[in-house]
Design a protein around this motif. Structure first.
Motif, PDB file in Angstrom:
ATOM      1  N   SER A   1      -0.518  77.114  30.164  1.00 38.09           N
ATOM      2  CA  SER A   1       0.769  76.621  29.687  1.00 38.09           C
ATOM      3  C   SER A   1       1.265  75.482  30.574  1.00 38.09           C
ATOM      4  O   SER A   1       1.269  75.593  31.806  1.00 38.09           O
ATOM      5  CB  SER A   1       1.799  77.755  29.683  1.00 38.09           C
TER       6      SER A   1
ATOM      7  N   LEU B   1       7.804  73.804  31.098  1.00 42.88           N
ATOM      8  CA  LEU B   1       8.874  73.046  30.436  1.00 42.88           C
ATOM      9  C   LEU B   1       8.710  71.562  30.774  1.00 42.88           C
ATOM     10  O   LEU B   1       9.260  71.069  31.757  1.00 42.88           O
ATOM     11  CB  LEU B   1      10.241  73.567  30.888  1.00 42.88           C
TER      12      LEU B   1
ATOM     13  N   LEU C   1      13.956  72.649  24.164  1.00 43.38           N
ATOM     14  CA  LEU C   1      13.222  73.879  24.493  1.00 43.38           C
ATOM     15  C   LEU C   1      12.227  74.232  23.396  1.00 43.38           C
ATOM     16  O   LEU C   1      11.134  74.749  23.688  1.00 43.38           O
ATOM     17  CB  LEU C   1      14.205  75.031  24.706  1.00 43.38           C
ATOM     18  N   ALA C   2      12.570  73.948  22.149  1.00 42.85           N
ATOM     19  CA  ALA C   2      11.636  74.221  21.049  1.00 42.85           C
ATOM     20  C   ALA C   2      10.383  73.358  21.175  1.00 42.85           C
ATOM     21  O   ALA C   2       9.255  73.842  20.959  1.00 42.85           O
ATOM     22  CB  ALA C   2      12.328  73.973  19.713  1.00 42.85           C
TER      23      ALA C   2
ATOM     24  N   SER D   1       3.524  74.623  24.658  1.00 39.52           N
ATOM     25  CA  SER D   1       2.892  75.765  25.318  1.00 39.52           C
ATOM     26  C   SER D   1       2.019  76.549  24.331  1.00 39.52           C
ATOM     27  O   SER D   1       0.916  77.000  24.679  1.00 39.52           O
ATOM     28  CB  SER D   1       3.964  76.681  25.923  1.00 39.52           C
ATOM     29  N   VAL D   2       2.503  76.682  23.085  1.00 38.85           N
ATOM     30  CA  VAL D   2       1.724  77.384  22.068  1.00 38.85           C
ATOM     31  C   VAL D   2       0.444  76.616  21.762  1.00 38.85           C
ATOM     32  O   VAL D   2      -0.648  77.208  21.637  1.00 38.85           O
ATOM     33  CB  VAL D   2       2.573  77.579  20.800  1.00 38.85           C
TER      34      VAL D   2
ATOM     35  N   ASP E   1       9.174  72.077  24.003  1.00 38.48           N
ATOM     36  CA  ASP E   1       8.428  72.585  25.154  1.00 38.48           C
ATOM     37  C   ASP E   1       7.667  73.857  24.801  1.00 38.48           C
ATOM     38  O   ASP E   1       6.495  74.035  25.189  1.00 38.48           O
ATOM     39  CB  ASP E   1       9.395  72.862  26.323  1.00 38.48           C
ATOM     40  N   ASN E   2       8.308  74.761  24.071  1.00 41.77           N
ATOM     41  CA  ASN E   2       7.622  76.002  23.670  1.00 41.77           C
ATOM     42  C   ASN E   2       6.473  75.706  22.712  1.00 41.77           C
ATOM     43  O   ASN E   2       5.412  76.359  22.784  1.00 41.77           O
ATOM     44  CB  ASN E   2       8.620  76.954  23.009  1.00 41.77           C
TER      45      ASN E   2
END
Length: 570
Positions: free
Chosen positions: A430, A433, A413-414, A420-421, A416-417
């Motif tokens: 974005s 995921l 998840l980190a 997105s950033v 994937d985030n």
């Protein structure tokens, strides 16, 4: 394999203009392999690091319920299940391995191929089948009711939804781990030890208990340890049979209680149990006995059996195969044909099969490349750092799939985030995921869990290649790329093929990691069977189960190519 497979003259064709570029290339290739090896070790260690960091977070009031209502039963059931399954597999595996290694009897050649086949039946499939067979109004009950009154028939049925039932079901499909390890030792033990015992008046059983079994202790420790790790990894069979093991407790704490930190703390407890099992396996392999005598290296001659003894030996060996493989396979085939699953083919099964094969193929390819880089780095420069990296890469198999899934959740998840950033920073929408939504999280989990398979097999392949080949190649100026292409890869082909086959099938059968990391609305063969069983209509997933078993039979049978050694002279 001899040095005639390649010749220095062929290597000279690969020479470039000078030795310095080739030397620089060798250094660059070695550094690249080392960098990949270190990254591989970090990848394998990441779930454990993530779990430990999650476990340091507060878990709220969940531990009050866990201590009072969950942990006592979970620890008790887990310990009893491990002891029971270990004892059953040791009894069946060591006993049948000794009979097959020490005796000749009619049907032995067929049993050589049949004995490992229960490994093709995942534990959760065996649990679904036998629970369905022995439930009230099941096939066994209906058969008994033909000759007995209803009450008497029900009284004779064992309750498989119990701890003894789970031990029976899981043990009957995992015993080949002990059987294969024990046979590999029994059949190469030197005849001198048994002959000395016979000279002193020892009988057949005394030789087995006092000579053969102690000498096989290291192999038995490895086999029982593998059984224990597979039992800990199981979630489908334990949950379906009503056994609240520690694995099931982690699953329910995460999903039902919504406590990720509490699940991580329970996972740390499981990791401590895994470490204890590995320590016990290492202790069991201490002071390993030497099976061969330097003066009398011949192996024992198998004793021919005839009459009643031959029939007893055949029955002892064939019964575990019938219970662990033939009955589940026959039941699945009967349900698939009887319910018309072949004629009324569910189109969704094609999609589930594609997902299973795609995830397994990608994970196998990734693991093969990482394993090759890790072992090459150690081959080129076998120092303590690279040995440590290679050892870490092989620890993933000791981690239950559920623990890997739990540990991967935060890092995936980190990533994937972070993507997105980055997308927002460059003015893009974005991407969502990516790793979780595409199924790459499942592929990564498979890679971590089963990386030990290609690493171990490729390392064994490298160990069989004399280092004289390396020196000869360097003498004629061949770089590492040439050595890899013309020496290593041709000689490693059998080991790599075996690694691909075994790992691909292991990925197909994996349930816990797939169940927790698969994308939404994506099912594989294993998870679709789990969903059918959860709804109480497991029989509707019989065809999917048959596909898993069919894909597993070939690789398991392939193991038999290593299973027999000609007996020595009397």
């Amino acid at each position: 394999m001899t040095t005639d497979l390649w010749r220095p003259s062929s290597l000279k064709l690969e020479e470039t203009k000078g030795a310095r570029p080739r030397s620089r290339g060798r250094a660059h290739a070695g550094r690249a392999a080392t960098a990949i090896a270190i990254a591989t070790a970090i990848l394998v260690a990441a779930p454990v690091i993530s779990i430990v960091s999650l476990a340091l977070q507060p878990a709220g009031d969940v531990w009050h319920d866990l201590i009072n209502y969950v942990l006592p039963a979970a620890l008790r059931d887990t310990a009893l299940l491990l002891v029971g399954v270990g004892a059953l597999t040791l009894l069946i595996g060591a006993g049948t391995a000794w009979v097959m290694s020490r005796h000749d009897f009619p049907g032995r050649g067929m049993l050589l191929w049949l004995m490992p086949l229960p490994l093709a039946i995942p534990t959760y499939l065996a649990a679904y089948v036998y629970a369905d067979l022995f439930e009230p109004l099941g096939l066994v009950h209906r058969t008994l009711a033909i000759w007995l009154p209803l009450g008497d028939a029900l009284g004779l049925l064992p309750n498989l939804r119990s701890l003894p039932g789970a031990i029976f079901v899981i043990g009957l499909v995992l015993y080949p781990y002990v059987y294969l390890a024990a046979r590999a030792t029994f059949q190469v033990q030197s005849a001198e030890f048994a002959e000395a015992a016979t000279t002193l008046g020892a009988g057949r059983w005394t030789i087995f208990w006092r000579v053969s079994l102690p000498m096989a202790r290291p192999a038995l420790a490895v086999g029982v340890a593998l059984v224990a790790l597979e039992t800990l990894n199981d979630i489908g069979a334990s949950e379906y049979l009503g056994i609240r093991t520690l694995t099931v407790s982690i699953f329910t704490t995460w999903l039902n209680r919504g406590s990720l930190a509490g699940a991580a703390q329970l996972a740390c407890l499981m990791l401590a149990i895994v470490a204890g099992l590995i320590a016990m396996e290492r202790y069991g392999r201490r002071n390993a006995s030497i099976a061969f005598s330097a003066e009398s290296p011949h192996v024992r001659q198998r004793t021919p059996l005839s009459g009643a003894r031959a029939w007893i030996a055949f029955a002892v060996c064939v019964l575990p195969v019938l219970i662990g493989f033939v009955v589940p396979l026959s039941y699945l085939a009967h349900q698939a044909l009887g319910r018309g699953l072949l004629t009324n083919f569910d189109p969704l099964l094609w999609r589930h099969t594609f997902h299973s094969f795609a995830f397994a193929a990608l994970a196998t390819l990734m693991a093969l490349m990482l394993a090759l880089a890790t072992t090459i780095a150690h081959r080129f420069r076998p120092d303590p750092l690279r040995y440590l990296v290679m050892s870490i890469a092989q620890t993933g198999y000791a981690l239950p799939g559920l623990v890997i899934a739990l540990g991967l959740l935060t890092p995936v998840l980190a990533v994937d985030n972070a993507m997105s950033v980055v997308a927002a920073w460059i003015g893009r929408s974005s991407p969502g995921l990516i790793l979780v939504g595409s199924g790459m999280a499942v592929v990564i989990a498979y890679t971590i869990r089963f990386l030990a398979v290609p690493v171990g097999m490729i390392k064994a392949g490298f160990d069989s290649i004399p280092r004289d080949y390396d020196e000869s190649a360097r003498t004629v100026g061949a770089g590492q790329a040439v050595m890899l292409r013309q020496i290593y890869l041709p000689l490693l082909r059998p080991a790599m093929l075996g690694a691909v086959i075994v790992m691909f099938v292991d990925c197909l059968k994996e349930l816990p990691a797939t169940l927790l990391l698969r994308p939404l609305n994506v099912e594989t063969l294993s998870t679709s069977i789990y969903q059918f069983a959860s709804r109480g209509n497991f029989e509707d997933g019989a065809l999917a189960a048959l596909l898993i078993v069919a894909a597993s039979i070939g690789p398991v049978a392939w193991l038999t190519k290593f299973s027999d050694v000609p007996s020595g002279p009397a």
